[in-house]
Design an enzyme around this catalytic site. Structure first.
Site, PDB file in Angstrom:
ATOM      1  N   LEU A 218       8.436  16.286  -3.355  1.00 20.64           N
ATOM      2  CA  LEU A 218       8.758  17.265  -2.330  1.00 20.64           C
ATOM      3  C   LEU A 218       9.323  18.527  -2.980  1.00 20.64           C
ATOM      4  O   LEU A 218      10.012  18.455  -3.995  1.00 20.64           O
ATOM      5  CB  LEU A 218       9.768  16.690  -1.345  1.00 20.64           C
ATOM      6  CG  LEU A 218       9.340  15.414  -0.627  1.00 20.64           C
ATOM      7  CD1 LEU A 218      10.431  14.962   0.336  1.00 20.64           C
ATOM      8  CD2 LEU A 218       8.024  15.601   0.096  1.00 20.64           C
TER       9      LEU A 218
ATOM     10  N   HIS B 183      11.088   2.067  -1.376  1.00 19.02           N
ATOM     11  CA  HIS B 183      10.576   1.801  -2.723  1.00 19.02           C
ATOM     12  C   HIS B 183      10.437   0.290  -2.876  1.00 19.02           C
ATOM     13  O   HIS B 183      11.340  -0.452  -2.497  1.00 19.02           O
ATOM     14  CB  HIS B 183      11.548   2.361  -3.766  1.00 19.02           C
ATOM     15  CG  HIS B 183      11.040   2.228  -5.155  1.00 19.02           C
ATOM     16  ND1 HIS B 183      10.116   3.092  -5.691  1.00 19.02           N
ATOM     17  CD2 HIS B 183      11.307   1.309  -6.115  1.00 19.02           C
ATOM     18  CE1 HIS B 183       9.848   2.728  -6.937  1.00 19.02           C
ATOM     19  NE2 HIS B 183      10.551   1.650  -7.205  1.00 19.02           N
TER      20      HIS B 183
ATOM     21  N   GLU C  69       9.382  -4.683   4.318  1.00 16.18           N
ATOM     22  CA  GLU C  69       9.610  -3.235   4.269  1.00 16.18           C
ATOM     23  C   GLU C  69       9.795  -2.593   5.645  1.00 16.18           C
ATOM     24  O   GLU C  69      10.683  -1.755   5.824  1.00 16.18           O
ATOM     25  CB  GLU C  69       8.467  -2.548   3.525  1.00 16.18           C
ATOM     26  CG  GLU C  69       8.474  -2.802   2.036  1.00 16.18           C
ATOM     27  CD  GLU C  69       7.330  -2.125   1.309  1.00 16.18           C
ATOM     28  OE1 GLU C  69       7.456  -1.961   0.086  1.00 16.18           O
ATOM     29  OE2 GLU C  69       6.315  -1.758   1.938  1.00 16.18           O
TER      30      GLU C  69
ATOM     31  N   GLY D 123      -0.188   4.735   5.606  1.00 15.08           N
ATOM     32  CA  GLY D 123       0.937   5.049   6.472  1.00 15.08           C
ATOM     33  C   GLY D 123       1.509   3.852   7.209  1.00 15.08           C
ATOM     34  O   GLY D 123       1.871   3.953   8.376  1.00 15.08           O
ATOM     35  N   SER D 124       1.650   2.718   6.525  1.00 17.67           N
ATOM     36  CA  SER D 124       2.121   1.507   7.212  1.00 17.67           C
ATOM     37  C   SER D 124       3.527   1.680   7.779  1.00 17.67           C
ATOM     38  O   SER D 124       3.812   1.194   8.879  1.00 17.67           O
ATOM     39  CB  SER D 124       2.051   0.287   6.290  1.00 17.67           C
ATOM     40  OG  SER D 124       2.840   0.477   5.135  1.00 17.67           O
TER      41      SER D 124
ATOM     42  N   ASP E 248      13.453   8.703  -6.984  1.00 20.96           N
ATOM     43  CA  ASP E 248      14.091   7.406  -6.687  1.00 20.96           C
ATOM     44  C   ASP E 248      15.572   7.369  -7.064  1.00 20.96           C
ATOM     45  O   ASP E 248      16.112   6.309  -7.364  1.00 20.96           O
ATOM     46  CB  ASP E 248      13.339   6.253  -7.388  1.00 20.96           C
ATOM     47  CG  ASP E 248      11.920   6.099  -6.915  1.00 20.96           C
ATOM     48  OD1 ASP E 248      11.645   6.400  -5.744  1.00 20.96           O
ATOM     49  OD2 ASP E 248      11.064   5.666  -7.719  1.00 20.96           O
TER      50      ASP E 248
ATOM     51  N   MET F 166       2.579  10.305  -2.002  1.00 20.40           N
ATOM     52  CA  MET F 166       2.450  10.256  -3.453  1.00 20.40           C
ATOM     53  C   MET F 166       2.655  11.606  -4.145  1.00 20.40           C
ATOM     54  O   MET F 166       2.103  11.831  -5.219  1.00 20.40           O
ATOM     55  CB  MET F 166       1.060   9.712  -3.823  1.00 20.40           C
ATOM     56  CG  MET F 166       0.834   8.306  -3.362  1.00 20.40           C
ATOM     57  SD  MET F 166       1.952   7.201  -4.213  1.00 20.40           S
ATOM     58  CE  MET F 166       2.122   5.906  -3.025  1.00 20.40           C
ATOM     59  N   ARG F 167       3.436  12.474  -3.544  1.00 20.08           N
ATOM     60  CA  ARG F 167       3.719  13.773  -4.164  1.00 20.08           C
ATOM     61  C   ARG F 167       5.205  14.046  -4.114  1.00 20.08           C
ATOM     62  O   ARG F 167       5.905  13.591  -3.208  1.00 20.08           O
ATOM     63  CB  ARG F 167       2.992  14.905  -3.412  1.00 20.08           C
ATOM     64  CG  ARG F 167       1.495  14.821  -3.488  1.00 20.08           C
ATOM     65  CD  ARG F 167       1.012  15.207  -4.884  1.00 20.08           C
ATOM     66  NE  ARG F 167      -0.419  15.098  -4.993  1.00 20.08           N
ATOM     67  CZ  ARG F 167      -1.049  14.180  -5.712  1.00 20.08           C
ATOM     68  NH1 ARG F 167      -0.388  13.275  -6.371  1.00 20.08           N
ATOM     69  NH2 ARG F 167      -2.366  14.172  -5.779  1.00 20.08           N
TER      70      ARG F 167
ATOM     71  N   GLN G  59       6.016  -6.320   0.862  1.00 18.77           N
ATOM     72  CA  GLN G  59       5.552  -5.517   2.000  1.00 18.77           C
ATOM     73  C   GLN G  59       5.953  -6.136   3.336  1.00 18.77           C
ATOM     74  O   GLN G  59       6.175  -5.414   4.306  1.00 18.77           O
ATOM     75  CB  GLN G  59       4.041  -5.325   1.934  1.00 18.77           C
ATOM     76  CG  GLN G  59       3.625  -4.340   0.864  1.00 18.77           C
ATOM     77  CD  GLN G  59       2.123  -4.175   0.767  1.00 18.77           C
ATOM     78  OE1 GLN G  59       1.345  -5.041   1.152  1.00 18.77           O
ATOM     79  NE2 GLN G  59       1.699  -3.044   0.211  1.00 18.77           N
TER      80      GLN G  59
END
Length: 190
Positions: free
Chosen positions: A92, A108, A178, A11-12, A149, A89-90, A175
């Site tokens: 919606l 992304h 981001e 959860g960064s 995406d 990672m799922r 990163q």
């Protein structure tokens, strides 16, 4: 803006946005975090940070429609008006997508539309960038729609791909941009 987060691992983005709100950099209130992973460090962090938190996954709620409704109910009960995917990672569900249409953002780790779509997440994206011979990569914040995406781009930042780059070196540079890119996009959305 009342922000809810969906996270599968660390959860960064949630952490970065919450810190920015506390520092007055973003006029918003982080209120809730949901994870599909009961052992997610983000879930533990959210509890410590005082955010409403929940673990909902297909293992706990096997019916996709019931899971979609439960996730929506969690965020509605928390009075969330904007959702941020923080390494979720799922896919919606349609209820959540409809209710929060135009108010769900994701980051992304490439310059969409390159290296996006089903199966393209995390290290896989950086590996694809390196394998393609691209001279630049970056990060994209986009609205989430039913297509993976495929939602409208809100903001992008470019990062050079350097000679001799490895998965780790490229990933580290991407990163690093981001968090601020997500803040920029949320300010626009507000």
């Amino acid at each position: 803006m009342r922000i809810g987060f969906l996270a599968s691992h660390g959860g960064s983005a949630a952490r970065h946005i919450t810190a920015a709100c506390a520092a007055g950099e973003l006029n918003a209130t982080p209120v809730a975090l949901l994870s599909n992973n009961s052992r997610s460090p983000a879930l533990a962090w959210a509890r410590e940070a005082g955010l409403a938190s929940a673990h909902l996954s297909s293992a706990r709620v096997p019916d996709p429609d019931t899971l979609d409704a439960a996730i929506l109910d969690f965020f509605v009960q928390a009075q969330v008006d904007t959702l941020v995917l923080s390494g979720y990672m799922r896919e919606l569900g349609p209820r959540l997508l409809s209710y929060y249409a135009g108010r769900i953002v994701n980051i992304h780790p490439s310059l969409l539309p390159r290296h996006g779509g089903r199966g393209m997440y995390g290290d896989r994206v950086h590996e694809a960038v390196l394998a393609s011979g691209d001279t630049e990569s970056g990060a994209t914040v986009h609205l989430v729609t039913s297509g993976i995406d495929e939602g409208p781009v809100l903001a992008q930042t470019r990062v050079p791909v350097l000679p001799g780059d490895t998965l780790e070196s490229l990933k580290t540079r991407v990163q690093a941009v981001e968090g601020d890119l997500m803040l920029q996009a949320l300010k626009q959305l507000a």
